[in-house]
Design a protein around this motif. Sequence first.
Motif, mmCIF file in Angstrom:
data_model
loop_
_atom_site.group_PDB
_atom_site.id
_atom_site.type_symbol
_atom_site.label_atom_id
_atom_site.label_comp_id
_atom_site.label_asym_id
_atom_site.label_seq_id
_atom_site.Cartn_x
_atom_site.Cartn_y
_atom_site.Cartn_z
ATOM 1 N N THR A 46 0.829 -1.202 0.000
ATOM 2 C CA THR A 46 0.000 0.000 0.000
ATOM 3 C C THR A 46 0.863 1.252 0.000
ATOM 4 O OG1 THR A 46 -1.701 -1.202 1.202
ATOM 5 C CG2 THR A 46 -1.881 1.184 1.196
ATOM 6 N N GLY A 68 -7.879 2.642 2.560
ATOM 7 C CA GLY A 68 -6.976 1.502 2.495
ATOM 8 C C GLY A 68 -6.163 1.331 3.760
ATOM 9 N N PRO A 102 -4.343 -2.554 -0.221
ATOM 10 C CA PRO A 102 -3.709 -2.170 -1.498
ATOM 11 C C PRO A 102 -4.708 -1.978 -2.624
ATOM 12 C CG PRO A 102 -2.595 -4.066 -0.519
ATOM 13 C CD PRO A 102 -3.793 -3.804 0.302
ATOM 14 N N ALA A 105 -6.075 1.457 -2.327
ATOM 15 C CA ALA A 105 -5.060 2.446 -2.708
ATOM 16 C C ALA A 105 -4.880 2.484 -4.225
ATOM 17 C CB ALA A 105 -3.741 2.137 -2.013
#
Length: 108
Positions: A46, A68, A102, A105
Amino acid sequence: MTTTPTDRTDLTDRAPGTDPYAPSPRALRVIAGLGFVFLAVCYVATIAVVIVDAVEGDGAAKGFVTAGFWALGVGALTGVAALIAPRKGLVIAEYALAITGPVLALMD
């Protein structure tokens, strides 16, 4: 003459009437503990996604990045809860929240 039973239904670490093929509490704790390693990998992923977006993109983190990182934090809390009270649902939630970080993100 006594013989040892060969069927696996008389497991002593489980309550009567439970599924004999369900994962044991020890196995759930081990899987939850390994989930912290997976959370750390997802946290680094991330951060890498956010840094790449900051350099190549518009340079501003939006709501998905924040969501996230929140998902990773909640995943860590879920992992602690899964270590304290091993439940299959908590372990699944830990891994699902770890992968959500992730992915959120990347959506930014």
